[in-house]
Enzyme design. Sequence first.
Site, PDB file in Angstrom:
ATOM      1  N   SER A  16       0.718  -1.390  -0.024  1.00 51.55           N
ATOM      2  CA  SER A  16       0.051   0.069  -0.092  1.00 51.55           C
ATOM      3  C   SER A  16       0.800   1.177   0.166  1.00 51.55           C
ATOM      4  CB  SER A  16      -0.991   0.087   1.064  1.00 51.55           C
ATOM      5  OG  SER A  16      -1.744  -1.145   1.324  1.00 51.55           O
TER       6      SER A  16
HETATM    7  N1  SAM Z   1      -1.402  -4.162   3.833  1.00 52.35           N
HETATM    8  C1  SAM Z   1      -0.394  -4.589   2.897  1.00 52.35           C
HETATM    9  C2  SAM Z   1       1.041  -4.120   2.693  1.00 52.35           C
HETATM   10  O1  SAM Z   1       1.315  -3.255   3.569  1.00 52.35           O
HETATM   11  O2  SAM Z   1       1.707  -4.497   1.742  1.00 52.35           O
HETATM   12  C3  SAM Z   1      -1.069  -4.421   1.369  1.00 52.35           C
HETATM   13  C4  SAM Z   1      -2.275  -5.390   1.218  1.00 52.35           C
HETATM   14  S1  SAM Z   1      -2.599  -5.340  -0.522  1.00 52.35           S
HETATM   15  C5  SAM Z   1      -3.300  -3.743  -0.835  1.00 52.35           C
HETATM   16  C6  SAM Z   1      -3.960  -6.374  -0.077  1.00 52.35           C
HETATM   17  C7  SAM Z   1      -3.825  -7.534   0.216  1.00 52.35           C
HETATM   18  O3  SAM Z   1      -5.183  -8.167   0.734  1.00 52.35           O
HETATM   19  C8  SAM Z   1      -3.168  -8.703  -1.007  1.00 52.35           C
HETATM   20  O4  SAM Z   1      -2.066  -8.979  -0.535  1.00 52.35           O
HETATM   21  C9  SAM Z   1      -4.365  -9.564  -1.144  1.00 52.35           C
HETATM   22  O5  SAM Z   1      -3.866 -10.849  -1.487  1.00 52.35           O
HETATM   23  C10 SAM Z   1      -5.032  -9.718   0.364  1.00 52.35           C
HETATM   24  N2  SAM Z   1      -6.283 -10.232   0.209  1.00 52.35           N
HETATM   25  C11 SAM Z   1      -7.302  -9.975  -0.496  1.00 52.35           C
HETATM   26  N3  SAM Z   1      -8.630 -10.571  -0.220  1.00 52.35           N
HETATM   27  C12 SAM Z   1      -8.369 -11.307   1.015  1.00 52.35           C
HETATM   28  C13 SAM Z   1      -8.780 -12.104   1.684  1.00 52.35           C
HETATM   29  N4  SAM Z   1     -10.152 -12.581   1.794  1.00 52.35           N
HETATM   30  N5  SAM Z   1      -8.291 -12.665   3.187  1.00 52.35           N
HETATM   31  C14 SAM Z   1      -6.912 -12.352   3.160  1.00 52.35           C
HETATM   32  N6  SAM Z   1      -6.180 -11.568   2.311  1.00 52.35           N
HETATM   33  C15 SAM Z   1      -6.801 -11.071   1.242  1.00 52.35           C
END
Ligand code: SAM
Length: 218
Positions: A68
């Site tokens: 992010s």
């Molecule tokens: N907070 C993270 C960072 O600092 O790198 C950024 C996360 S990225 C914007 C969103 C993440 O949510 C992705 O890695 C994606 O695979 C995960 N994601 C999406 N749906 C999900 C779910 N149902 N359960 C767990 N993770 C999920």
Amino acid sequence: MAYKFVDNYRERGARKKLVEHLKGRGIEDQKVLEAIGKVPRHFFFDETFWNQAYRDIAFPIGDGQTISQPYTVAYQSELLHVKKGDKVLEIGTGSGYQTCILLELGAEVYTIERQESLYQRTIQVLPYMGYKAKFFLGDGSKGIAEHAPYDKIIVTAGAPFVPEIMLKQLKVGGIFVIPVGDEKSQKMVTIIRVGENDFDRIELDTFRFVPLVGDQAW
Ligand code: SAM
């Protein structure tokens, strides 16, 4: 495992500038700014891209996902009002950068990621950096009922609606931060559980996240 973890003068300087930039964008919480100033964001990048690590941008981390944008991490962290010892559930571990910020704020972090390659990376990289969280692999759109209740819940992917099941995992007095909208844009939503069946909801600024995919999501 051959990670290259060098935090030199150039990266430390870039991190300081990022903190000043975030202040300029309106981030006021001193503890959040200090945490951003401490966590070496370039460790989440391939060395080739270290020059991108302290720009205020999201960046690809593989498997179609992103680390992010620092502003977004700071914004969500500020809304959570993390206190030392808070039990925080994070949905979407991704790179683990937000996890490190929450740990720096003194939280006990439970974090879940649905993509195995990202999960495998964070369970190695974060402890190697000295950050200890409880990592889970699976669909976080249902929260993690076994370890509930939580003081705070943060969702770092864009949801089509607020999953009811997660609201039930929040302590009374707890705070839930989740981006809600369509595939193109989401409003940051903060929900405070003010009573057993009583929730206050506030809608804030617009962001663009990768989608939350799962049973209680897209
Ligand atoms: N907070 C993270 C960072 O600092 O790198 C950024 C996360 S990225 C914007 C969103 C993440 O949510 C992705 O890695 C994606 O695979 C995960 N994601 C999406 N749906 C999900 C779910 N149902 N359960 C767990 N993770 C999920």
